[in-house]
Design a protein around this motif. Sequence first.
Motif, mmCIF file in Angstrom:
data_model
loop_
_atom_site.group_PDB
_atom_site.id
_atom_site.type_symbol
_atom_site.label_atom_id
_atom_site.label_comp_id
_atom_site.label_asym_id
_atom_site.label_seq_id
_atom_site.Cartn_x
_atom_site.Cartn_y
_atom_site.Cartn_z
ATOM 1 N N SER A 119 0.815 -1.215 0.000
ATOM 2 C CA SER A 119 0.000 0.000 0.000
ATOM 3 C C SER A 119 0.853 1.271 0.000
ATOM 4 O O SER A 119 0.327 2.372 -0.033
ATOM 5 N N ARG A 120 2.177 1.121 0.024
ATOM 6 C CA ARG A 120 3.075 2.272 0.074
ATOM 7 C C ARG A 120 4.324 1.948 -0.740
ATOM 8 O O ARG A 120 4.766 0.807 -0.792
ATOM 9 N N VAL A 121 4.877 2.986 -1.349
ATOM 10 C CA VAL A 121 6.136 2.870 -2.073
ATOM 11 C C VAL A 121 7.154 3.775 -1.387
ATOM 12 O O VAL A 121 6.832 4.901 -0.993
ATOM 13 N N TYR A 122 8.360 3.275 -1.251
ATOM 14 C CA TYR A 122 9.497 4.045 -0.761
ATOM 15 C C TYR A 122 10.589 3.908 -1.817
ATOM 16 O O TYR A 122 10.756 2.835 -2.414
ATOM 17 N N LEU A 123 11.327 4.972 -2.072
ATOM 18 C CA LEU A 123 12.461 4.893 -2.987
ATOM 19 C C LEU A 123 13.441 5.995 -2.663
ATOM 20 O O LEU A 123 13.102 6.964 -1.971
#
Length: 187
Positions: A119-123
């Motif tokens: 449900s979340r993207v981190y980059l």
Amino acid sequence: MAKDMSDTFLYTTPLDPRAKPLIDELIVEYDSRYGNYFSEEGAAAEMNRYPAEAFAPPSGNFVLLMRNGEAVGGGAFKAYDEQTAEFKRIWTRSNLRRQGLARKVLFELEAQAARQGYSRVYLTTGFRQPEAVGLYLANGYTALFDVEADPEIYKTLPFEKNISHLVATLAFLADVPPPQPKAASHP
């Protein structure tokens, strides 16, 4: 430029020979921008930091954007935590830039991460990659740093994006309950 109707996505592995030219060009680009700033071994060390299995289902994935049988872009994700996919190495061939290919890869990765229950993207991106910063900011990512400051003080620039709406939309379209996130191993 007109959209090429032969563009397709291929889910595979970083070890796929079709990925090699794209990855080799990425290493050259990273080395030209950063040299040994992050590592004495240069970009190749960073590219080999994670085993190919980190980018494999059920917790990760690796995609190539194919055009006429050749990889023209790609990207990957791995588990960051149970709700969060960490995107890595979103890249397009340098001679095909300014066609929206990176955006296509980004959106495909978001959809696939949602399909896999995230449900979340981190980059993160490097401080010498203003094109990447612009891509993420233009596509709904929140900078986790002061965008007005000199990016070099941060070295790596983190971003995040909530994709829970994609999970719900994909579940609605498929008329099935949303998938549950896979357990993550986070270094």
